[in-house]
Write an enzyme that holds these catalytic residues in place. Structure first.
Site, short mmCIF file in Angstrom:
data_model
loop_
_atom_site.label_atom_id
_atom_site.label_comp_id
_atom_site.label_asym_id
_atom_site.label_seq_id
_atom_site.Cartn_x
_atom_site.Cartn_y
_atom_site.Cartn_z
N ASP A 64 45.19 16.37 87.36
CA ASP A 64 44.78 15.81 86.07
C ASP A 64 43.46 15.05 86.17
O ASP A 64 43.39 13.84 85.92
CB ASP A 64 45.89 14.88 85.53
N GLU A 239 48.79 23.18 74.04
CA GLU A 239 49.95 22.73 74.81
C GLU A 239 49.87 21.24 75.11
O GLU A 239 50.77 20.48 74.76
CB GLU A 239 50.05 23.53 76.12
O1 FUB Z 1 50.61 15.75 85.74
C1 FUB Z 1 51.71 15.63 84.88
C2 FUB Z 1 51.49 16.44 83.63
O2 FUB Z 1 51.26 17.79 83.97
C3 FUB Z 1 50.26 16.05 82.86
O3 FUB Z 1 50.44 14.92 82.05
C4 FUB Z 1 49.99 17.30 82.12
O4 FUB Z 1 48.71 17.35 81.55
C5 FUB Z 1 50.22 18.33 83.19
O5 FUB Z 1 49.09 18.48 84.00
#
Ligand code: FUB
Length: 481
Positions: A64, A239
């Site tokens: 992220d 998404e």
């Molecule tokens: O890293 C945890 C979750 O997975 C994030 O909040 C989303 O964007 C996805 O990458």
């Protein structure tokens, strides 16, 4: 692949732990990283290939990405997938790196963790840090202990590298949705966007820790966010993981699309509040991770796209790694399709070896880890025989005469071999590190250097006996007279 990632069996007796997390850093095995480097990163061992190594960080899993350009550096804020996670996200803290050249990244450790938020329980998920008025605000989603719902907290610091403190002592927003991104428009109005499965925005007040009015739900229309055909509950491609910015008067929202595996898509709008028009794919679903997460910045006249994948040994959907590509907008402002690479972005300029460089400034690290040090900042530790650090594009110019390093060892020490071009490249110096009496008992060693000229990839290759050899805090070359 998950079983190939390992934890260090033991910590240094006096290792300084992260003040934010109290935890040691995990790592993948140096052997497997070395195998990966040679198997899929041929450019990484080519002396003249001054390109970045993707993924950016090799000693922990990162996810992220949220880049921020500030004062001539790119600060990279990431999540952190715990080593060995293979069936769910295990994420307890966030990390910060920075770079002046897009290839050598300095590790700033973890200045923010779940423990920062007394009201949070789990799930240190995807956030973004922004600067306003010399303060740094880091918006992150976490699970709120009292309700078990996802909420968004905001932490604040006077420095891009922290330490960060909880700005409010409670969630900024709590509506069970995730992935905050913040955009400050030219008129000073800041907007917080977030959401999965919905998409929201709210206008932030100038204090960046409160908001005006109520959150607004952005209509998820197929015109705005494309058409999803395989999930009747989610008719558009949106998404999660929005990333909003403005370029040449046009507002861009880049986001993770469809699930799963996600690809990266984008929409544009004439205002920060829409209406949004779907524009297509930025990055196809690639790279051994069912999620992806965009972050886009301009730096030194070029544009960069940050994302994550499962490229490291042991990597996958819950053990991800952040990477970067350079790209150019098309003449009409559209974003080209960007594919994941193992070479990454080219270096911006070169690294100056004649000023003090942190040992944790690394293009590619094999076998090493980092930790907080009582000597100041962070050090590189857990060094075994054969481990190495690659520092890319080092501008020796007419030549260096000596190398100095700040080191500590509780064992019999070892040797720092200074090699050019590859881990087995020409040796231009050898520095002996003695036992200093402890892993945090620091001394400075200096050794002569010969043959280091021009701009070269520098490899600090560590040799010695069995077990951990020594720690290194910083290094610096002296220019030949
Ligand atoms: O890293 C945890 C979750 O997975 C994030 O909040 C989303 O964007 C996805 O990458």
């Amino acid at each position: 692949m998950a079983s190939t990632a390992v934890h260090r069996p033991t910590a240094h007796p006096t290792a300084v732990r992260s003040p934010a997390t109290g935890t040691r850093l995990a790592r993948a095995t140096w052997v497997l990283i070395l195998m990966l480097a040679f198997a899929v990163l041929p450019a990484a061992v080519h002396p003249t290939a001054a390109r970045a190594d993707n993924p950016i960080v090799q000693n922990v899993y990162t996810a992220d990405p949220a880049p921020l350009v500030y004062n001539g550096r790119v600060y990279l804020y990431t999540g952190h997938d715990e080593d060995g996670s293979n069936s769910s996200f295990v994420m307890k803290d966030w990390r910060v790196w920075s770079s002046a050249d897009m290839v050598n990244w300095t590790d700033h450790g973890s200045p923010l963790s779940l423990a920062t938020f007394s009201w949070a329980s789990t799930d240190a998920w995807a956030g973004q840090a922004v600067e306003r008025g010399g303060k740094f605000y880091w918006y992150v989603p976490v699970t709120a202990r009292a309700t078990g719902r996802m909420a968004i907290g905001v932490a604040v610091s006077d420095s891009p590298t922290g330490p960060f403190r909880d700005a409010l002592g409670h969630p900024l927003i709590e509506n069970s949705e995730i992935d905050p991104t913040v955009f400050i428009d030219d008129d000073g109005q800041a907007y917080l966007y977030w959401g999965n499965p919905n998409l929201w925005y709210v206008k932030l007040n100038a204090d960046m820790t409160s908001y005006a009015g109520s959150p607004v739900q952005i209509p998820l229309t197929t015109e705005g966010f494309g058409t999803r055909t395989d999930n009747p509950d989610r008719p558009t491609l949106y998404e999660e993981a929005p990333w909003v910015y403005k370029r040449n008067g046009l507002y861009y929202m880049v986001y993770a699309a469809r699930c799963c595996a996600e690809f990266i898509a984008y929409s544009t709008a004439p205002s920060p509040t829409g209406p949004w028009t779907y524009r297509g794919t930025v990055m196809p679903a690639q790279g051994n991770s069912f999620t992806n997460h965009p972050g886009i910045v301009d730096f030194q006249g070029n544009s960069y796209f940050f994302y994550h994948n499962g490229a490291l040994p042991g990597g996958g959907g819950f053990t991800r790694s952040v990477a970067v590509e350079k790209f150019s907008y098309n003449a009409d402002g559209t974003i080209p399709t960007i594919n994941m690479t193992t070479t990454g972005a080219p270096q911006v300029g070169a690294l100056d070896p004649y000023v003090r460089q942190e040992a944790e400034t690394i293009a590619w690290g094999s076998g090493i880890e980092t930790e907080w040090t009582s000597d100041g900042g962070m050090d590189v530790g857990w060094i075994d025989d054969g481990d190495y650090i690659k520092v890319k594009g080092v501008a020796f110019g007419a030549g260096a005469s000596s190398y100095t390093a700040r080191v500590a060892s509780a064992t019999s020490g070892g040797t720092v071999e200074l090699r050019l071009g590859s881990p087995s490249g020409t040796v231009v110096g050898r520095c002996t590190v003695p036992n200093t009496g402890g892993w945090q008992t620091w001394t400075t060693v200096t050794c002569p250097v010969s043959g280091a000229t021009g701009t070269q990839d520098l490899y600090l290759r560590f040799t010695g006996g069995s077990g951990y050899l020594f720690n290194m805090n910083w290094w610096q070359f002296t220019r030949a007279a």
